[in-house]
Write a protein that holds these residues in place. Sequence first.
Motif, PDB file in Angstrom:
ATOM      1  N   GLY A   4       0.809  -1.212   0.000  1.00 21.88           N
ATOM      2  CA  GLY A   4       0.000   0.000   0.000  1.00 21.88           C
ATOM      3  C   GLY A   4       0.842   1.261   0.000  1.00 21.88           C
ATOM      4  O   GLY A   4       0.325   2.361  -0.157  1.00 21.88           O
ATOM      5  N   TYR A   5       2.157   1.108   0.202  1.00 20.67           N
ATOM      6  CA  TYR A   5       3.051   2.269   0.220  1.00 20.67           C
ATOM      7  C   TYR A   5       3.672   2.478  -1.146  1.00 20.67           C
ATOM      8  O   TYR A   5       3.970   1.524  -1.874  1.00 20.67           O
ATOM      9  N   PHE A   6       3.892   3.761  -1.473  1.00 17.55           N
ATOM     10  CA  PHE A   6       4.484   4.143  -2.749  1.00 17.55           C
ATOM     11  C   PHE A   6       5.229   5.446  -2.519  1.00 17.55           C
ATOM     12  O   PHE A   6       4.845   6.243  -1.650  1.00 17.55           O
ATOM     13  N   TRP A   7       6.311   5.679  -3.254  1.00 17.22           N
ATOM     14  CA  TRP A   7       7.058   6.931  -3.139  1.00 17.22           C
ATOM     15  C   TRP A   7       6.361   8.029  -3.939  1.00 17.22           C
ATOM     16  O   TRP A   7       5.929   7.807  -5.071  1.00 17.22           O
ATOM     17  N   TYR A   8       6.279   9.216  -3.333  1.00 16.98           N
ATOM     18  CA  TYR A   8       5.688  10.396  -3.976  1.00 16.98           C
ATOM     19  C   TYR A   8       6.615  11.591  -3.762  1.00 16.98           C
ATOM     20  O   TYR A   8       7.247  11.711  -2.708  1.00 16.98           O
ATOM     21  N   VAL A   9       6.670  12.490  -4.749  1.00 12.02           N
ATOM     22  CA  VAL A   9       7.344  13.778  -4.546  1.00 12.02           C
ATOM     23  C   VAL A   9       6.357  14.643  -3.776  1.00 12.02           C
ATOM     24  O   VAL A   9       5.273  14.946  -4.279  1.00 12.02           O
ATOM     25  N   THR A  10       6.708  15.004  -2.552  1.00  6.41           N
ATOM     26  CA  THR A  10       5.787  15.779  -1.726  1.00  6.41           C
ATOM     27  C   THR A  10       6.212  17.236  -1.590  1.00  6.41           C
ATOM     28  O   THR A  10       5.448  18.054  -1.074  1.00  6.41           O
ATOM     29  N   ARG A  11       7.433  17.559  -2.049  1.00 11.84           N
ATOM     30  CA  ARG A  11       7.879  18.961  -2.030  1.00 11.84           C
ATOM     31  C   ARG A  11       8.973  19.113  -3.072  1.00 11.84           C
ATOM     32  O   ARG A  11       9.885  18.307  -3.159  1.00 11.84           O
ATOM     33  N   ASN A  12       8.868  20.181  -3.858  1.00  8.39           N
ATOM     34  CA  ASN A  12       9.897  20.538  -4.836  1.00  8.39           C
ATOM     35  C   ASN A  12       9.989  22.058  -4.836  1.00  8.39           C
ATOM     36  O   ASN A  12       9.267  22.728  -5.578  1.00  8.39           O
ATOM     37  N   GLU A  13      10.851  22.588  -3.978  1.00  6.28           N
ATOM     38  CA  GLU A  13      10.981  24.041  -3.819  1.00  6.28           C
ATOM     39  C   GLU A  13      12.266  24.546  -4.465  1.00  6.28           C
ATOM     40  O   GLU A  13      13.286  23.870  -4.446  1.00  6.28           O
ATOM     41  N   GLY A  14      12.198  25.720  -4.990  1.00 10.97           N
ATOM     42  CA  GLY A  14      13.370  26.360  -5.579  1.00 10.97           C
ATOM     43  C   GLY A  14      13.327  26.426  -7.089  1.00 10.97           C
ATOM     44  O   GLY A  14      14.041  27.207  -7.696  1.00 10.97           O
ATOM     45  N   GLY A  15      12.515  25.578  -7.718  1.00 17.29           N
ATOM     46  CA  GLY A  15      12.366  25.627  -9.170  1.00 17.29           C
ATOM     47  C   GLY A  15      13.587  25.187  -9.952  1.00 17.29           C
ATOM     48  O   GLY A  15      13.692  25.458 -11.138  1.00 17.29           O
ATOM     49  N   THR A  16      14.521  24.466  -9.301  1.00 17.98           N
ATOM     50  CA  THR A  16      15.749  24.069  -9.995  1.00 17.98           C
ATOM     51  C   THR A  16      15.594  22.790 -10.808  1.00 17.98           C
ATOM     52  O   THR A  16      16.298  22.599 -11.792  1.00 17.98           O
ATOM     53  N   VAL A  17      14.677  21.904 -10.383  1.00 12.34           N
ATOM     54  CA  VAL A  17      14.476  20.648 -11.112  1.00 12.34           C
ATOM     55  C   VAL A  17      12.989  20.410 -11.356  1.00 12.34           C
ATOM     56  O   VAL A  17      12.136  20.898 -10.611  1.00 12.34           O
ATOM     57  N   VAL A  18      12.712  19.647 -12.416  1.00  9.24           N
ATOM     58  CA  VAL A  18      11.353  19.189 -12.688  1.00  9.24           C
ATOM     59  C   VAL A  18      11.382  17.674 -12.839  1.00  9.24           C
ATOM     60  O   VAL A  18      12.378  17.103 -13.286  1.00  9.24           O
ATOM     61  N   SER A  19      10.280  17.040 -12.459  1.00  6.22           N
ATOM     62  CA  SER A  19      10.154  15.596 -12.610  1.00  6.22           C
ATOM     63  C   SER A  19       9.850  15.283 -14.066  1.00  6.22           C
ATOM     64  O   SER A  19       8.909  15.830 -14.642  1.00  6.22           O
ATOM     65  N   VAL A  20      10.658  14.415 -14.656  1.00  6.90           N
ATOM     66  CA  VAL A  20      10.489  14.029 -16.052  1.00  6.90           C
ATOM     67  C   VAL A  20       9.763  12.689 -16.150  1.00  6.90           C
ATOM     68  O   VAL A  20       8.989  12.459 -17.071  1.00  6.90           O
ATOM     69  N   SER A  21      10.013  11.807 -15.160  1.00  9.32           N
ATOM     70  CA  SER A  21       9.450  10.464 -15.224  1.00  9.32           C
ATOM     71  C   SER A  21       9.402   9.854 -13.831  1.00  9.32           C
ATOM     72  O   SER A  21      10.229  10.151 -12.980  1.00  9.32           O
ATOM     73  N   ASP A  22       8.418   8.975 -13.630  1.00  7.58           N
ATOM     74  CA  ASP A  22       8.268   8.209 -12.391  1.00  7.58           C
ATOM     75  C   ASP A  22       7.706   6.853 -12.785  1.00  7.58           C
ATOM     76  O   ASP A  22       6.553   6.761 -13.217  1.00  7.58           O
ATOM     77  N   THR A  23       8.525   5.800 -12.676  1.00  5.28           N
ATOM     78  CA  THR A  23       8.081   4.460 -13.063  1.00  5.28           C
ATOM     79  C   THR A  23       8.411   3.453 -11.957  1.00  5.28           C
ATOM     80  O   THR A  23       9.284   3.702 -11.123  1.00  5.28           O
ATOM     81  N   TYR A  24       7.708   2.335 -11.957  1.00  2.05           N
ATOM     82  CA  TYR A  24       7.947   1.258 -10.998  1.00  2.05           C
ATOM     83  C   TYR A  24       8.277  -0.012 -11.773  1.00  2.05           C
ATOM     84  O   TYR A  24       7.623  -0.337 -12.764  1.00  2.05           O
ATOM     85  N   THR A  25       9.302  -0.737 -11.296  1.00  2.00           N
ATOM     86  CA  THR A  25       9.672  -2.023 -11.874  1.00  2.00           C
ATOM     87  C   THR A  25       9.731  -3.054 -10.759  1.00  2.00           C
ATOM     88  O   THR A  25      10.491  -2.874  -9.785  1.00  2.00           O
ATOM     89  N   ALA A  26       8.943  -4.107 -10.881  1.00  2.00           N
ATOM     90  CA  ALA A  26       8.937  -5.169  -9.873  1.00  2.00           C
ATOM     91  C   ALA A  26      10.193  -6.026 -10.011  1.00  2.00           C
ATOM     92  O   ALA A  26      10.693  -6.252 -11.120  1.00  2.00           O
ATOM     93  N   ASP A  27      10.703  -6.489  -8.869  1.00  2.00           N
ATOM     94  CA  ASP A  27      11.808  -7.441  -8.883  1.00  2.00           C
ATOM     95  C   ASP A  27      11.308  -8.757  -9.450  1.00  2.00           C
ATOM     96  O   ASP A  27      10.124  -9.101  -9.280  1.00  2.00           O
TER      97      ASP A  27
END
Length: 125
Positions: free
Chosen positions: A52-75
């Motif tokens: 039920g847990y997943f990683w999320y970007v919860t804060r991106n301050e400063g405007g220096t980077v943007v998220s381009v991609s977020d993917t999950y790969t199972a082992d």
Amino acid sequence: MALAGCVDGQSLPAPLERTDAGAIRDPVSGAEIDMRLGETVDLLLTSNPTTGYFWYVTRNEGGTVVSVSDTYTADPAPEGLVGSGGVQLFIFEAVAIGDGDLTLSYQRSEDDVADTIDLRITVSQ
């Protein structure tokens, strides 16, 4: 192996573990990432969404980077095994010179957070 510590009473940044391909694997909170304008950085975070847990970007301050991609790969898991983990891959691109703060949280909801990683991003020319 690099270790974090103190020099003259000041904390050193947390060390970064990189894969052979240069991705940063499971950074510890407090790590600093230096980038050049236009460069991308790959963050690999151990994850198990079957809990039920997943990683999320919860804060991106400063405007220096943007998220381009977020993917999950199972082992890879043996046939019939349910609930195995894997990795989430976040790709960020440096879009502005300066300093920024990035927070990623491993959570089910805003009220159920299992882990948080705070990163300091510095983008230069």
